[in-house]
Design a protein around this motif. Sequence first.
Motif, PDB file in Angstrom:
ATOM      1  N   VAL A  43      -1.424  -5.503   7.480  1.00  0.00           N
ATOM      2  CA  VAL A  43      -2.430  -6.432   6.968  1.00  0.00           C
ATOM      3  C   VAL A  43      -3.038  -7.135   8.168  1.00  0.00           C
ATOM      4  CG1 VAL A  43      -2.848  -8.463   5.541  1.00  0.00           C
ATOM      5  CG2 VAL A  43      -1.169  -6.764   4.816  1.00  0.00           C
ATOM      6  N   ASP A  44      -4.340  -6.976   8.311  1.00  0.00           N
ATOM      7  CA  ASP A  44      -5.052  -7.598   9.423  1.00  0.00           C
ATOM      8  C   ASP A  44      -4.419  -7.207  10.761  1.00  0.00           C
ATOM      9  OD1 ASP A  44      -7.001  -9.003  10.645  1.00  0.00           O
ATOM     10  OD2 ASP A  44      -6.191 -10.986  10.183  1.00  0.00           O
ATOM     11  N   GLY A  45      -4.018  -5.956  10.855  1.00  0.00           N
ATOM     12  CA  GLY A  45      -3.471  -5.443  12.110  1.00  0.00           C
ATOM     13  C   GLY A  45      -2.004  -5.748  12.342  1.00  0.00           C
ATOM     14  N   LYS A  46      -1.411  -6.535  11.459  1.00  0.00           N
ATOM     15  CA  LYS A  46       0.005  -6.857  11.629  1.00  0.00           C
ATOM     16  C   LYS A  46       0.831  -6.047  10.633  1.00  0.00           C
ATOM     17  CE  LYS A  46      -0.910 -11.619  13.009  1.00  0.00           C
ATOM     18  NZ  LYS A  46      -2.288 -11.756  12.491  1.00  0.00           N
ATOM     19  N   THR A  62       1.123  -9.188  -0.520  1.00  0.00           N
ATOM     20  CA  THR A  62       0.750 -10.579  -0.744  1.00  0.00           C
ATOM     21  C   THR A  62       0.066 -11.150   0.489  1.00  0.00           C
ATOM     22  OG1 THR A  62       2.785 -10.714  -2.025  1.00  0.00           O
ATOM     23  CG2 THR A  62       1.669 -12.782  -1.564  1.00  0.00           C
ATOM     24  N   ILE A  63      -1.107 -11.694   0.296  1.00  0.00           N
ATOM     25  CA  ILE A  63      -1.810 -12.363   1.396  1.00  0.00           C
ATOM     26  C   ILE A  63      -2.077 -13.798   0.952  1.00  0.00           C
ATOM     27  CG2 ILE A  63      -3.858 -12.377   2.868  1.00  0.00           C
ATOM     28  CD1 ILE A  63      -4.116  -9.355   2.299  1.00  0.00           C
ATOM     29  N   ASP A  64      -1.644 -14.733   1.766  1.00  0.00           N
ATOM     30  CA  ASP A  64      -1.794 -16.155   1.452  1.00  0.00           C
ATOM     31  C   ASP A  64      -1.266 -16.491   0.053  1.00  0.00           C
ATOM     32  OD1 ASP A  64      -2.936 -16.578   3.932  1.00  0.00           O
ATOM     33  OD2 ASP A  64      -4.976 -16.239   3.213  1.00  0.00           O
ATOM     34  N   GLY A  65      -0.114 -15.944  -0.258  1.00  0.00           N
ATOM     35  CA  GLY A  65       0.542 -16.271  -1.526  1.00  0.00           C
ATOM     36  C   GLY A  65      -0.024 -15.589  -2.748  1.00  0.00           C
ATOM     37  N   LYS A  79      -0.057   5.531  -3.222  1.00  0.00           N
ATOM     38  CA  LYS A  79      -1.410   5.347  -3.731  1.00  0.00           C
ATOM     39  C   LYS A  79      -1.644   3.871  -4.001  1.00  0.00           C
ATOM     40  CE  LYS A  79      -4.532   7.623  -7.016  1.00  0.00           C
ATOM     41  NZ  LYS A  79      -5.618   6.854  -6.471  1.00  0.00           N
ATOM     42  N   MET A  80      -2.857   3.437  -3.734  1.00  0.00           N
ATOM     43  CA  MET A  80      -3.201   2.055  -4.050  1.00  0.00           C
ATOM     44  C   MET A  80      -3.507   2.012  -5.543  1.00  0.00           C
ATOM     45  SD  MET A  80      -3.318  -0.576  -2.011  1.00  0.00           S
ATOM     46  CE  MET A  80      -4.062  -0.346  -0.381  1.00  0.00           C
ATOM     47  N   THR A  81      -2.678   1.311  -6.270  1.00  0.00           N
ATOM     48  CA  THR A  81      -2.857   1.313  -7.729  1.00  0.00           C
ATOM     49  C   THR A  81      -3.518   0.039  -8.230  1.00  0.00           C
ATOM     50  OG1 THR A  81      -0.554   0.592  -7.879  1.00  0.00           O
ATOM     51  CG2 THR A  81      -1.001   2.918  -8.300  1.00  0.00           C
ATOM     52  N   ASP A  82      -3.570  -0.973  -7.376  1.00  0.00           N
ATOM     53  CA  ASP A  82      -4.238  -2.198  -7.811  1.00  0.00           C
ATOM     54  C   ASP A  82      -4.790  -2.908  -6.586  1.00  0.00           C
ATOM     55  OD1 ASP A  82      -5.237  -3.933  -9.611  1.00  0.00           O
ATOM     56  OD2 ASP A  82      -3.333  -4.876 -10.144  1.00  0.00           O
ATOM     57  N   ALA A  83      -5.922  -3.515  -6.745  1.00  0.00           N
ATOM     58  CA  ALA A  83      -6.523  -4.256  -5.635  1.00  0.00           C
ATOM     59  C   ALA A  83      -7.531  -5.237  -6.195  1.00  0.00           C
ATOM     60  CB  ALA A  83      -7.202  -3.289  -4.674  1.00  0.00           C
ATOM     61  N   LYS A 109      -8.404  -5.972   4.536  1.00  0.00           N
ATOM     62  CA  LYS A 109      -7.822  -5.559   5.826  1.00  0.00           C
ATOM     63  C   LYS A 109      -6.407  -5.003   5.650  1.00  0.00           C
ATOM     64  CE  LYS A 109     -10.521  -8.890   8.428  1.00  0.00           C
ATOM     65  NZ  LYS A 109     -10.486 -10.249   8.987  1.00  0.00           N
ATOM     66  N   VAL A 110      -6.223  -4.285   4.559  1.00  0.00           N
ATOM     67  CA  VAL A 110      -4.921  -3.677   4.292  1.00  0.00           C
ATOM     68  C   VAL A 110      -5.013  -2.198   4.635  1.00  0.00           C
ATOM     69  CG1 VAL A 110      -3.256  -3.056   2.499  1.00  0.00           C
ATOM     70  CG2 VAL A 110      -4.294  -5.328   2.506  1.00  0.00           C
TER      71      VAL A 110
END
Length: 128
Positions: A43-46, A62-65, A79-83, A109-110
């Motif tokens: 996420v964001d390169g990390k 989880t990003i920012d909670g 597979k990305m199933t939700d976004a 940024k995932v």
Amino acid sequence: MSKKRFGKNDILFIGGILGIALLFMLLVFFLQNKEGACVEVTVDGKVYGTYDLNENQEIPITIDGEVTNVLTIKDGKAKMTDADCPDHLCMHQKAISKEKETIVCLPNKVVAEVTGSKEKQEFDSIAR
Ligand SMILES: [Zn+2]
């Protein structure tokens, strides 16, 4: 009263055979997957986490909670199933299972990338 054809011992015997067969299948399964392909989520390169592709699981990212993306690993494919991104492009990308294949969610940024064996990962991190 006629004797039952299958007694308790027979059932135990058959159960035992089935159990051994199952164990054997599991053994073969694990030997085949010895390389242990993983999917690395950043996420964001990390690095957010590394997950075993051989294990069916759902990974909420989880990003920012808040859960922004859900990556689902099933049958050795991720597979990305939700976004919650506006374009949902990541959800339309095909499931990844081979080394270096990626799913990218640009707005969040995932990045999910299939990496090779664990040994190789260690080598990569040393090289960095
Ligand atoms: Zn997305």
